[in-house]
Design a protein around this motif. Sequence first.
Motif, PDB file in Angstrom:
ATOM      1  N   GLY A  15       0.789  -1.214   0.000  1.00 12.78           N
ATOM      2  CA  GLY A  15       0.000   0.000   0.000  1.00 12.78           C
ATOM      3  C   GLY A  15       0.825   1.269   0.000  1.00 12.78           C
ATOM      4  N   GLY A  16       2.106   1.127   0.248  1.00 14.09           N
ATOM      5  CA  GLY A  16       2.988   2.278   0.295  1.00 14.09           C
ATOM      6  C   GLY A  16       3.438   2.741  -1.084  1.00 14.09           C
ATOM      7  N   SER A  17       4.312   3.749  -1.085  1.00 17.54           N
ATOM      8  CA  SER A  17       4.783   4.355  -2.328  1.00 17.54           C
ATOM      9  C   SER A  17       6.297   4.508  -2.312  1.00 17.54           C
ATOM     10  CB  SER A  17       4.151   5.737  -2.524  1.00 17.54           C
ATOM     11  OG  SER A  17       2.751   5.657  -2.629  1.00 17.54           O
ATOM     12  N   LEU A  18       6.865   4.492  -3.497  1.00 14.68           N
ATOM     13  CA  LEU A  18       8.274   4.794  -3.698  1.00 14.68           C
ATOM     14  C   LEU A  18       8.416   5.524  -5.021  1.00 14.68           C
ATOM     15  CD1 LEU A  18      10.123   1.455  -2.766  1.00 14.68           C
ATOM     16  CD2 LEU A  18      10.306   3.621  -1.543  1.00 14.68           C
ATOM     17  N   ARG A  19       9.451   6.354  -5.134  1.00 18.27           N
ATOM     18  CA  ARG A  19       9.768   6.962  -6.416  1.00 18.27           C
ATOM     19  C   ARG A  19      11.198   6.609  -6.787  1.00 18.27           C
ATOM     20  NH1 ARG A  19      10.131  13.249  -8.456  1.00 18.27           N
ATOM     21  NH2 ARG A  19      12.029  13.193  -7.178  1.00 18.27           N
ATOM     22  N   LEU A  20      11.329   5.924  -7.897  1.00 18.45           N
ATOM     23  CA  LEU A  20      12.646   5.573  -8.412  1.00 18.45           C
ATOM     24  C   LEU A  20      13.133   6.666  -9.350  1.00 18.45           C
ATOM     25  CD1 LEU A  20      12.129   1.789  -9.284  1.00 18.45           C
ATOM     26  CD2 LEU A  20      12.699   2.846  -7.088  1.00 18.45           C
ATOM     27  N   SER A  21      14.441   6.886  -9.328  1.00 17.79           N
ATOM     28  CA  SER A  21      15.064   7.849 -10.223  1.00 17.79           C
ATOM     29  C   SER A  21      16.152   7.159 -11.031  1.00 17.79           C
ATOM     30  CB  SER A  21      15.695   8.990  -9.427  1.00 17.79           C
ATOM     31  OG  SER A  21      14.728   9.688  -8.666  1.00 17.79           O
ATOM     32  N   CYS A  22      16.351   7.652 -12.240  1.00 20.72           N
ATOM     33  CA  CYS A  22      17.409   7.143 -13.106  1.00 20.72           C
ATOM     34  C   CYS A  22      18.100   8.347 -13.726  1.00 20.72           C
ATOM     35  CB  CYS A  22      16.843   6.236 -14.180  1.00 20.72           C
ATOM     36  SG  CYS A  22      18.030   5.719 -15.435  1.00 20.72           S
ATOM     37  N   GLU A  23      19.289   8.634 -13.230  1.00 20.78           N
ATOM     38  CA  GLU A  23      20.043   9.777 -13.729  1.00 20.78           C
ATOM     39  C   GLU A  23      20.846   9.347 -14.953  1.00 20.78           C
ATOM     40  OE1 GLU A  23      22.294  11.762 -10.771  1.00 20.78           O
ATOM     41  OE2 GLU A  23      23.233  13.149 -12.187  1.00 20.78           O
ATOM     42  N   ALA A  24      20.617  10.057 -16.037  1.00 19.69           N
ATOM     43  CA  ALA A  24      21.281   9.732 -17.297  1.00 19.69           C
ATOM     44  C   ALA A  24      22.460  10.677 -17.530  1.00 19.69           C
ATOM     45  CB  ALA A  24      20.296   9.859 -18.455  1.00 19.69           C
ATOM     46  N   SER A  25      23.552  10.117 -18.047  1.00 22.51           N
ATOM     47  CA  SER A  25      24.745  10.918 -18.323  1.00 22.51           C
ATOM     48  C   SER A  25      25.238  10.649 -19.738  1.00 22.51           C
ATOM     49  CB  SER A  25      25.857  10.575 -17.329  1.00 22.51           C
ATOM     50  OG  SER A  25      25.463  10.817 -16.014  1.00 22.51           O
ATOM     51  N   ASN A  26      25.778  11.704 -20.335  1.00 20.19           N
ATOM     52  CA  ASN A  26      26.445  11.621 -21.628  1.00 20.19           C
ATOM     53  C   ASN A  26      25.517  11.391 -22.804  1.00 20.19           C
ATOM     54  OD1 ASN A  26      28.989  11.940 -20.299  1.00 20.19           O
ATOM     55  ND2 ASN A  26      28.972   9.761 -19.823  1.00 20.19           N
ATOM     56  N   ILE A  69       5.432   6.755 -15.207  1.00 22.91           N
ATOM     57  CA  ILE A  69       6.775   7.042 -15.710  1.00 22.91           C
ATOM     58  C   ILE A  69       6.809   8.479 -16.215  1.00 22.91           C
ATOM     59  CG2 ILE A  69       6.277   6.205 -18.049  1.00 22.91           C
ATOM     60  CD1 ILE A  69       9.160   5.105 -18.128  1.00 22.91           C
ATOM     61  N   SER A  70       7.918   9.150 -15.946  1.00 22.39           N
ATOM     62  CA  SER A  70       8.067  10.527 -16.406  1.00 22.39           C
ATOM     63  C   SER A  70       9.538  10.853 -16.497  1.00 22.39           C
ATOM     64  CB  SER A  70       7.370  11.504 -15.450  1.00 22.39           C
ATOM     65  OG  SER A  70       7.972  11.464 -14.171  1.00 22.39           O
ATOM     66  N   HIS A  71       9.868  11.953 -17.190  1.00 23.33           N
ATOM     67  CA  HIS A  71      11.250  12.413 -17.168  1.00 23.33           C
ATOM     68  C   HIS A  71      11.316  13.921 -17.029  1.00 23.33           C
ATOM     69  CE1 HIS A  71      10.826  13.344 -21.410  1.00 23.33           C
ATOM     70  NE2 HIS A  71      10.785  12.093 -21.757  1.00 23.33           N
ATOM     71  N   ASP A  72      12.355  14.351 -16.359  1.00 24.64           N
ATOM     72  CA  ASP A  72      12.643  15.765 -16.138  1.00 24.64           C
ATOM     73  C   ASP A  72      13.781  16.126 -17.089  1.00 24.64           C
ATOM     74  OD1 ASP A  72      13.697  18.221 -15.235  1.00 24.64           O
ATOM     75  OD2 ASP A  72      12.970  17.852 -13.208  1.00 24.64           O
ATOM     76  N   ASN A  73      13.455  16.853 -18.138  1.00 25.22           N
ATOM     77  CA  ASN A  73      14.474  17.161 -19.145  1.00 25.22           C
ATOM     78  C   ASN A  73      15.609  17.997 -18.568  1.00 25.22           C
ATOM     79  OD1 ASN A  73      12.931  15.779 -20.998  1.00 25.22           O
ATOM     80  ND2 ASN A  73      12.007  17.611 -21.872  1.00 25.22           N
ATOM     81  N   ALA A  74      15.268  18.916 -17.682  1.00 19.49           N
ATOM     82  CA  ALA A  74      16.294  19.797 -17.109  1.00 19.49           C
ATOM     83  C   ALA A  74      17.314  19.007 -16.292  1.00 19.49           C
ATOM     84  CB  ALA A  74      15.639  20.870 -16.246  1.00 19.49           C
ATOM     85  N   LYS A  75      16.846  17.953 -15.639  1.00 18.34           N
ATOM     86  CA  LYS A  75      17.730  17.132 -14.810  1.00 18.34           C
ATOM     87  C   LYS A  75      18.232  15.901 -15.551  1.00 18.34           C
ATOM     88  CE  LYS A  75      15.656  18.547 -10.420  1.00 18.34           C
ATOM     89  NZ  LYS A  75      15.008  18.098  -9.159  1.00 18.34           N
ATOM     90  N   ASN A  76      17.737  15.696 -16.776  1.00 18.25           N
ATOM     91  CA  ASN A  76      18.111  14.510 -17.562  1.00 18.25           C
ATOM     92  C   ASN A  76      17.897  13.233 -16.749  1.00 18.25           C
ATOM     93  OD1 ASN A  76      18.884  13.826 -20.208  1.00 18.25           O
ATOM     94  ND2 ASN A  76      20.987  13.376 -19.565  1.00 18.25           N
ATOM     95  N   THR A  77      16.761  13.176 -16.114  1.00 13.02           N
ATOM     96  CA  THR A  77      16.458  12.095 -15.177  1.00 13.02           C
ATOM     97  C   THR A  77      15.095  11.481 -15.480  1.00 13.02           C
ATOM     98  OG1 THR A  77      17.798  13.112 -13.436  1.00 13.02           O
ATOM     99  CG2 THR A  77      16.138  11.517 -12.741  1.00 13.02           C
TER     100      THR A  77
END
Length: 123
Positions: A15-26, A69-77
Amino acid sequence: HVQLVESGGGSVQAGGSLRLSCEASNFNASSYCMAWFRQAPGKEREGVAAIDSDGNTIYADSVKGRFTISHDNAKNTLYLQMNSLKPEDTAMYYCAADPLCTILLRPSEYNYWGQGTQVTVSS
């Protein structure tokens, strides 16, 4: 070289929540197909959610209405917001990327992978 680093995994109760992040480089993540996959012990890697360069998204039936699913263009994440988690969501979650893809939730479509982040959901 393309680099993907996941974070945000952990242990939660059902029932809980988590937010995963994936930082992209290069590379510019918004111009690639990006996806989240997961793999539980003894099971094959399965697609969870994906987003293409046009912003179109697709979800596995098992997570529709619960994951976003979503992405933050400014953070490239890339992100995966996971709500209403269930014990069957327990797995290692991987971020994947590829400049070209047609079947967004097929692992073989992706050439670049992160190391994974563990998600454990207890009942």
